[in-house]
Enzyme design. Structure first.
Site, PDB file in Angstrom:
ATOM      1  N   GLU A  43       1.102  -1.228  -0.028  1.00 15.09           N
ATOM      2  CA  GLU A  43       0.113  -0.134   0.165  1.00 15.09           C
ATOM      3  C   GLU A  43       0.977   1.268   0.001  1.00 15.09           C
ATOM      4  OE1 GLU A  43      -2.665   2.362   3.349  1.00 15.09           O
ATOM      5  OE2 GLU A  43      -2.698   0.025   3.451  1.00 15.09           O
ATOM      6  N   LYS A 139     -10.789  -1.473   7.499  1.00 16.24           N
ATOM      7  CA  LYS A 139      -9.592  -1.368   8.215  1.00 16.24           C
ATOM      8  C   LYS A 139      -9.907  -0.782   9.735  1.00 16.24           C
ATOM      9  CE  LYS A 139      -6.190   2.299   7.714  1.00 16.24           C
ATOM     10  NZ  LYS A 139      -5.328   3.246   7.012  1.00 16.24           N
TER      11      LYS A 139
END
Length: 223
Positions: A43, A139
């Site tokens: 990421e 998340k």
């Protein structure tokens, strides 16, 4: 099906490297070392100057279409605050999107293009709202505000929620998060801080390998 294949790749990898740096060249170098160490979900946060350049470069170099290939990796974009940033990241090559918070318009755009999105959540209300918007994985952020027991606590009333703690996860507690039912974990500064301090990015590969092995052992212990 591509969206679900990507989600399965993230679940199988277990560890997402959340990378920040001062330049696209720096995060590309960090990414190469993380991938070499076995962490193959990357990421790149949009707080990196010219982050889209890094995403494009990595997406061209590492193809996630062939997960058997040694040079495969899944490249995504993080710190996405709005749908405009999400679309720009997709066009740059990002195969998944991560956000620090839940933004309805961003989720809708990602769903439109069938790109996995993992928005940040902190409360039961946010988790329920995310599920209603069609989010597959949330998340849990900031993860350092919680103990691993928060996952079964949330999944008591919402067993269909897939949660990825990010922030505060380390080699010592990773097994506890996996045992608690984490979909995967996000690792940021703990992966890179020693390497940056010593100006030796090969240390990222070493740390990544430790995280990969810790995840595999944690999954093995569940059996």
């Amino acid at each position: 099906m591509k969206k679900f294949n990507y989600l399965q790749q993230i679940a199988d990898a277990g560890v997402v490297a959340v990378l920040r740096g001062d330049s696209p060249e720096e995060v590309v170098a960090m990414s190469e070392q993380a991938i070499a160490g076995g962490v193959k979900v990357i990421e790149i946060t949009l707080t990196v100057p010219f982050a889209l350049e890094a995403i494009t470069q990595l997406a061209k170099r590492y193809s996630s279409k062939d997960v058997i290939a040694a040079n495969y990796a899944l490249i995504g974009a993080g710190t996405i605050l709005d749908p405009e940033s999400a679309r720009a990241a997709m066009l740059a090559g990002a195969e998944f999107i991560v956000a620090p918070c839940l933004n309805k318009a961003t989720v809708q755009l990602c769903n439109r293009y069938r790109v996995p999105i993992m928005p940040g959540v902190m409360t039961i209300q946010e988790v329920q709202t995310a599920l209603e918007l069609g989010v597959d994985v949330m998340k849990l952020f900031p993860g350092n505000l919680y103990e691993p027991s928060i996952i079964p606590t949330i999944r008591g009333p919402l067993p269909q929620a897939n949660l990825m703690p990010t922030g505060g996860v380390n080699l010592n507690n990773l097994k506890d998060w996996i045992k608690a039912g984490a979909f995967a974990v996000g690792i940021g500064s703990d992966l890179t801080k020693e390497a940056v301090k010593n100006k030796d990015f090969s240390l990222i590969a070493k740390k990544a390998n430790e995280y990969r092995n810790a995840f595999l052992q944690a999954k093995k212990d569940l059996k």
